[in-house]
Design an enzyme around this catalytic site. Structure first.
Site, PDB file in Angstrom:
ATOM      1  N   ASP A 198      -7.083  -6.361   3.974  1.00 50.57           N
ATOM      2  CA  ASP A 198      -6.429  -5.059   4.041  1.00 50.57           C
ATOM      3  C   ASP A 198      -6.535  -4.430   5.424  1.00 50.57           C
ATOM      4  O   ASP A 198      -7.638  -4.190   5.905  1.00 50.57           O
ATOM      5  CB  ASP A 198      -7.126  -4.146   3.007  1.00 50.57           C
ATOM      6  CG  ASP A 198      -6.478  -2.789   2.848  1.00 50.57           C
ATOM      7  OD1 ASP A 198      -7.074  -1.952   2.145  1.00 50.57           O
ATOM      8  OD2 ASP A 198      -5.382  -2.587   3.381  1.00 50.57           O
ATOM      9  N   GLY A 199      -5.346  -4.164   6.046  1.00 52.54           N
ATOM     10  CA  GLY A 199      -5.337  -3.470   7.323  1.00 52.54           C
ATOM     11  C   GLY A 199      -4.670  -4.288   8.413  1.00 52.54           C
ATOM     12  O   GLY A 199      -5.148  -5.351   8.797  1.00 52.54           O
ATOM     13  N   GLY A 200      -3.476  -3.794   8.861  1.00 51.45           N
ATOM     14  CA  GLY A 200      -2.776  -4.485   9.946  1.00 51.45           C
ATOM     15  C   GLY A 200      -2.181  -5.826   9.547  1.00 51.45           C
ATOM     16  O   GLY A 200      -1.953  -6.686  10.405  1.00 51.45           O
TER      17      GLY A 200
ATOM     18  N   MET B 265     -12.060   4.535  -1.424  1.00 50.63           N
ATOM     19  CA  MET B 265     -12.810   4.799  -0.195  1.00 50.63           C
ATOM     20  C   MET B 265     -13.467   6.170  -0.376  1.00 50.63           C
ATOM     21  O   MET B 265     -13.070   7.152   0.268  1.00 50.63           O
ATOM     22  CB  MET B 265     -11.867   4.762   1.015  1.00 50.63           C
ATOM     23  CG  MET B 265     -11.395   3.365   1.354  1.00 50.63           C
ATOM     24  SD  MET B 265      -9.930   3.342   2.388  1.00 50.63           S
ATOM     25  CE  MET B 265      -8.654   3.493   1.142  1.00 50.63           C
TER      26      MET B 265
ATOM     27  N   ASP C 154      -4.628   3.646  -2.082  1.00 53.97           N
ATOM     28  CA  ASP C 154      -5.712   3.991  -1.163  1.00 53.97           C
ATOM     29  C   ASP C 154      -6.224   5.392  -1.459  1.00 53.97           C
ATOM     30  O   ASP C 154      -5.595   6.378  -1.078  1.00 53.97           O
ATOM     31  CB  ASP C 154      -5.224   3.914   0.290  1.00 53.97           C
ATOM     32  CG  ASP C 154      -5.072   2.487   0.753  1.00 53.97           C
ATOM     33  OD1 ASP C 154      -3.988   2.141   1.267  1.00 53.97           O
ATOM     34  OD2 ASP C 154      -6.026   1.713   0.565  1.00 53.97           O
TER      35      ASP C 154
ATOM     36  N   GLY D 261      -9.538   4.195   6.448  1.00 54.39           N
ATOM     37  CA  GLY D 261      -9.242   5.609   6.635  1.00 54.39           C
ATOM     38  C   GLY D 261      -7.807   5.917   6.991  1.00 54.39           C
ATOM     39  O   GLY D 261      -7.311   7.004   6.673  1.00 54.39           O
ATOM     40  N   PHE D 262      -7.093   4.947   7.597  1.00 58.93           N
ATOM     41  CA  PHE D 262      -5.712   5.209   8.012  1.00 58.93           C
ATOM     42  C   PHE D 262      -4.857   3.955   7.938  1.00 58.93           C
ATOM     43  O   PHE D 262      -5.365   2.846   8.153  1.00 58.93           O
ATOM     44  CB  PHE D 262      -5.693   5.734   9.456  1.00 58.93           C
ATOM     45  CG  PHE D 262      -6.481   7.001   9.624  1.00 58.93           C
ATOM     46  CD1 PHE D 262      -7.817   6.964   9.989  1.00 58.93           C
ATOM     47  CD2 PHE D 262      -5.891   8.230   9.360  1.00 58.93           C
ATOM     48  CE1 PHE D 262      -8.566   8.124  10.107  1.00 58.93           C
ATOM     49  CE2 PHE D 262      -6.625   9.409   9.475  1.00 58.93           C
ATOM     50  CZ  PHE D 262      -7.965   9.352   9.847  1.00 58.93           C
ATOM     51  N   GLY D 263      -3.567   4.132   7.658  1.00 58.94           N
ATOM     52  CA  GLY D 263      -2.628   3.020   7.740  1.00 58.94           C
ATOM     53  C   GLY D 263      -2.142   2.879   9.176  1.00 58.94           C
ATOM     54  O   GLY D 263      -2.460   3.714  10.031  1.00 58.94           O
ATOM     55  N   GLY D 264      -1.397   1.795   9.455  1.00 63.82           N
ATOM     56  CA  GLY D 264      -0.768   1.627  10.765  1.00 63.82           C
ATOM     57  C   GLY D 264      -1.708   1.263  11.905  1.00 63.82           C
ATOM     58  O   GLY D 264      -1.348   1.411  13.077  1.00 63.82           O
TER      59      GLY D 264
ATOM     60  N   MET E 140     -11.990  -5.615   4.758  1.00 61.56           N
ATOM     61  CA  MET E 140     -11.216  -4.683   5.573  1.00 61.56           C
ATOM     62  C   MET E 140     -10.981  -5.308   6.953  1.00 61.56           C
ATOM     63  O   MET E 140     -11.947  -5.673   7.641  1.00 61.56           O
ATOM     64  CB  MET E 140     -11.940  -3.353   5.734  1.00 61.56           C
ATOM     65  CG  MET E 140     -12.062  -2.554   4.464  1.00 61.56           C
ATOM     66  SD  MET E 140     -10.483  -2.207   3.673  1.00 61.56           S
ATOM     67  CE  MET E 140      -9.574  -1.374   4.971  1.00 61.56           C
TER      68      MET E 140
ATOM     69  N   GLY F 282       0.905  -2.075   4.063  1.00 63.16           N
ATOM     70  CA  GLY F 282       1.538  -0.774   3.924  1.00 63.16           C
ATOM     71  C   GLY F 282       2.748  -0.679   4.822  1.00 63.16           C
ATOM     72  O   GLY F 282       3.902  -0.819   4.381  1.00 63.16           O
TER      73      GLY F 282
ATOM     74  N   HIS G 293      -8.075   1.078  -4.552  1.00 70.47           N
ATOM     75  CA  HIS G 293      -9.077   0.925  -3.480  1.00 70.47           C
ATOM     76  C   HIS G 293      -9.748   2.274  -3.257  1.00 70.47           C
ATOM     77  O   HIS G 293      -9.160   3.176  -2.652  1.00 70.47           O
ATOM     78  CB  HIS G 293      -8.348   0.441  -2.221  1.00 70.47           C
ATOM     79  CG  HIS G 293      -9.232   0.261  -1.014  1.00 70.47           C
ATOM     80  ND1 HIS G 293      -8.709   0.101   0.255  1.00 70.47           N
ATOM     81  CD2 HIS G 293     -10.578   0.245  -0.874  1.00 70.47           C
ATOM     82  CE1 HIS G 293      -9.718  -0.010   1.112  1.00 70.47           C
ATOM     83  NE2 HIS G 293     -10.847   0.073   0.459  1.00 70.47           N
TER      84      HIS G 293
ATOM     85  N   SER H 174       0.826  -1.200   0.000  1.00 70.73           N
ATOM     86  CA  SER H 174       0.000   0.000   0.000  1.00 70.73           C
ATOM     87  C   SER H 174       0.864   1.255   0.000  1.00 70.73           C
ATOM     88  O   SER H 174       1.603   1.521   0.964  1.00 70.73           O
ATOM     89  CB  SER H 174      -0.928   0.021   1.215  1.00 70.73           C
ATOM     90  OG  SER H 174      -1.442   1.332   1.381  1.00 70.73           O
TER      91      SER H 174
ATOM     92  N   MET I  93      -8.842   8.240  -0.842  1.00 69.26           N
ATOM     93  CA  MET I  93      -9.768   8.664   0.214  1.00 69.26           C
ATOM     94  C   MET I  93     -10.281  10.078  -0.095  1.00 69.26           C
ATOM     95  O   MET I  93      -9.495  10.940  -0.466  1.00 69.26           O
ATOM     96  CB  MET I  93      -9.050   8.658   1.565  1.00 69.26           C
ATOM     97  CG  MET I  93      -8.439   7.309   1.910  1.00 69.26           C
ATOM     98  SD  MET I  93      -7.496   7.394   3.439  1.00 69.26           S
ATOM     99  CE  MET I  93      -6.890   5.712   3.543  1.00 69.26           C
TER     100      MET I  93
ATOM    101  N   HIS J  91      -1.006  -1.189  -4.293  1.00 68.66           N
ATOM    102  CA  HIS J  91      -2.303  -0.830  -3.737  1.00 68.66           C
ATOM    103  C   HIS J  91      -2.414   0.680  -3.560  1.00 68.66           C
ATOM    104  O   HIS J  91      -1.586   1.295  -2.882  1.00 68.66           O
ATOM    105  CB  HIS J  91      -2.467  -1.529  -2.391  1.00 68.66           C
ATOM    106  CG  HIS J  91      -3.824  -1.414  -1.769  1.00 68.66           C
ATOM    107  ND1 HIS J  91      -4.898  -2.189  -2.157  1.00 68.66           N
ATOM    108  CD2 HIS J  91      -4.284  -0.631  -0.759  1.00 68.66           C
ATOM    109  CE1 HIS J  91      -5.952  -1.886  -1.416  1.00 68.66           C
ATOM    110  NE2 HIS J  91      -5.610  -0.954  -0.558  1.00 68.66           N
TER     111      HIS J  91
END
Ligand code: DX5
Ligand code: ZN
Length: 225
Positions: free
Chosen positions: A184-186, A77, A44, A151-154, A146, A206, A75, A17, A46, A42
């Site tokens: 996607d995510g974590g 969003m 993102d 809305g946010f990485g990390g 998801m 990411g 992606h 990402s 937004m 990827h």
């Protein structure tokens, strides 16, 4: 235009990402991802409305398209994917994944994406059940689960999404179609084995790739081992 059918169904791959990359060196980051063994990238996108954050849009993707042969996994969003899908595809997006919770009709949006020559994917927020995808499983190329609130990485991985991944794996296998199952995510070396065991074959990462202390190539290998 790269075709999603060029990638062997069920063969696991990582989609780094770009949201976690150094924005002051985006061109170099995209090249570094390819050199590290990535085949997908990827994006993102937004809009500050569907999610409480604003990232990048069509001009940035268009600027980086000539720099890379990677498959652009986009992606969205955003609240109105039907309005922006075609301009993103003209700019170089190979896959448009939009949220089933957005304000546009999913069937019409999928048709718009296909008519413009790209692959279509549907994404589910953590609170949306797997059953929401069933009416569209006969016409999409990818489902994105998801594993964080978009809305946010990390952010921290949500393990309570594992049963939904397994349920979608069952639905996809029962459909007999080659639909990719993306998460996607974590996603990192600690969480990747559980999502793969649940049936995911496409891992967005990411922080775990672009900020890997061990380097991007080792990080990508680690996610697939
Ligand atoms: C979040 C995005 C993700 C995010 C992943 O809304 O859709 O793609 O950038 O970042 P990590 O891997 O750091 O959780
Ligand atoms: Zn994403």
């Amino acid at each position: 235009m790269r075709n999603i059918r060029d990638f062997e169904p069920r063969r696991a791959l990582v989609s780094p990402s770009l949201l976690a990359a150094d924005f002051s060196r985006l061109g170099e980051s995209v090249k570094a991802a390819a050199e590290a063994g990535a085949t997908w990238l990827h994006w993102d996108v937004m809009d500050g409305h569907f999610v409480p954050n604003i990232s990048f849009g069509i001009p940035v993707l268009a600027a980086l398209r000539p720099c890379s042969d990677l498959f652009f996994d986009t992606h969205l969003m955003i609240s109105h994917p039907a309005r922006y899908a075609e301009p993103f595809i003209r700019a170089g997006a190979d896959l448009i994944t939009f949220h089933i919770e957005s304000e546009d009709d999913p069937a019409a949006t999928i048709e718009t994406i296909h008519r413009a020559g790209a692959a279509a994917g549907l994404s589910l927020k953590p609170g949306t059940p797997a059953s929401a995808v069933a009416p569209y499983l006969d016409r999409i190329e990818l489902v994105l689960v998801m594993t964080v609130e978009p809305g946010f990485g990390g952010q921290r991985f949500m393990a309570d999404q594992l049963p939904k991944i397994a349920e979608l794996r069952r639905q996809i296998d029962a459909s007999g179609r080659a639909v990719r199952l993306e998460v996607d995510g974590g996603i990192d070396a600690r969480t990747a084995p559980s999502v793969r065991a649940a049936g995911a074959d496409t891992l967005v990462a990411g922080t775990a790739v672009f900020r890997a202390p061990e380097g991007m190539a080792a990080a990508i290998r680690g996610l697939l081992s």
